[in-house]
Design an enzyme around this catalytic site. Structure first.
Site, mmCIF file in Angstrom:
data_model
loop_
_atom_site.group_PDB
_atom_site.id
_atom_site.type_symbol
_atom_site.label_atom_id
_atom_site.label_comp_id
_atom_site.label_asym_id
_atom_site.label_seq_id
_atom_site.Cartn_x
_atom_site.Cartn_y
_atom_site.Cartn_z
ATOM 1 N N VAL A 273 0.901 -1.203 -0.046
ATOM 2 C CA VAL A 273 0.054 0.120 0.059
ATOM 3 C C VAL A 273 0.661 1.288 0.167
ATOM 4 O O VAL A 273 1.951 1.090 0.379
ATOM 5 C CB VAL A 273 -0.940 0.048 1.262
ATOM 6 C CG1 VAL A 273 -1.993 -1.249 1.143
ATOM 7 C CG2 VAL A 273 -0.339 0.058 2.486
ATOM 8 N N ASP A 274 0.515 2.505 -0.284
ATOM 9 C CA ASP A 274 1.072 3.530 -0.498
ATOM 10 C C ASP A 274 0.967 4.383 0.842
ATOM 11 O O ASP A 274 0.242 3.922 2.037
ATOM 12 C CB ASP A 274 0.466 4.501 -1.499
ATOM 13 C CG ASP A 274 -0.746 4.887 -1.568
ATOM 14 O OD1 ASP A 274 -1.419 4.865 -0.203
ATOM 15 O OD2 ASP A 274 -1.680 5.016 -2.484
ATOM 16 N N LYS A 275 1.462 5.424 1.290
ATOM 17 C CA LYS A 275 1.504 6.153 2.293
ATOM 18 C C LYS A 275 0.553 7.397 2.397
ATOM 19 O O LYS A 275 0.804 8.462 2.841
ATOM 20 C CB LYS A 275 2.912 6.576 2.849
ATOM 21 C CG LYS A 275 3.754 5.318 2.914
ATOM 22 C CD LYS A 275 5.212 5.998 2.993
ATOM 23 C CE LYS A 275 6.214 4.698 3.223
ATOM 24 N NZ LYS A 275 7.730 5.162 3.584
#
Length: 129
Positions: free
Chosen positions: A40-42
């Site tokens: 997942v991205d941040k």
């Protein structure tokens, strides 16, 4: 049987969206059955339960606050969760949203409007092309 798969994908993506999980395409939901790792991205989507604006890169010659306010103005009419994150970022920074005219939403692509005489378009890369 021909309607079962499209219907289940539509229901699955709709239910996911209600719970804050977004799928770019229905195919992604189908391919998820084979996933062994999820990265997942941040953006805060998982940690905060909703997306938030983390980075905004402005082209030379443009003012960051002016661009964010214009984009947030157009996005304020969108129902997309990422649009809400952009509007929230502008609000948190105390930016006043200018007026807009000629708002248009292009389903699955993005939104556009005229903000203080400038055309503002926000959306998917295919919309920008």
């Amino acid at each position: 049987m021909g309607l079962a798969t499209p219907t289940s994908i539509m229901v699955g993506t709709g239910r996911g969206a209600e719970m804050g999980v977004l799928f770019r395409k229905g195919e992604a939901l189908q391919l998820l059955k084979d996933a062994q790792v999820v990265a997942v991205d941040k953006t805060g989507t998982l940690t905060e339960g909703r997306p938030r604006l983390t980075d905004l890169e402005i082209a030379d010659g443009f003012d960051r606050a002016t661009v964010l306010a214009a984009v947030a103005t157009v996005e304020s009419r969108s129902e997309h969760p990422i649009a809400r994150a952009i509007v929230d970022a502008a609000t948190e920074q105390g930016l006043a949203l200018p007026s807009m005219i000629d708002f248009e939403s292009v389903t699955g692509m993005g939104v556009r409007a005229s903000v203080d005489g400038a055309r503002v378009e926000v959306g998917a890369d295919r919309f920008m092309r």
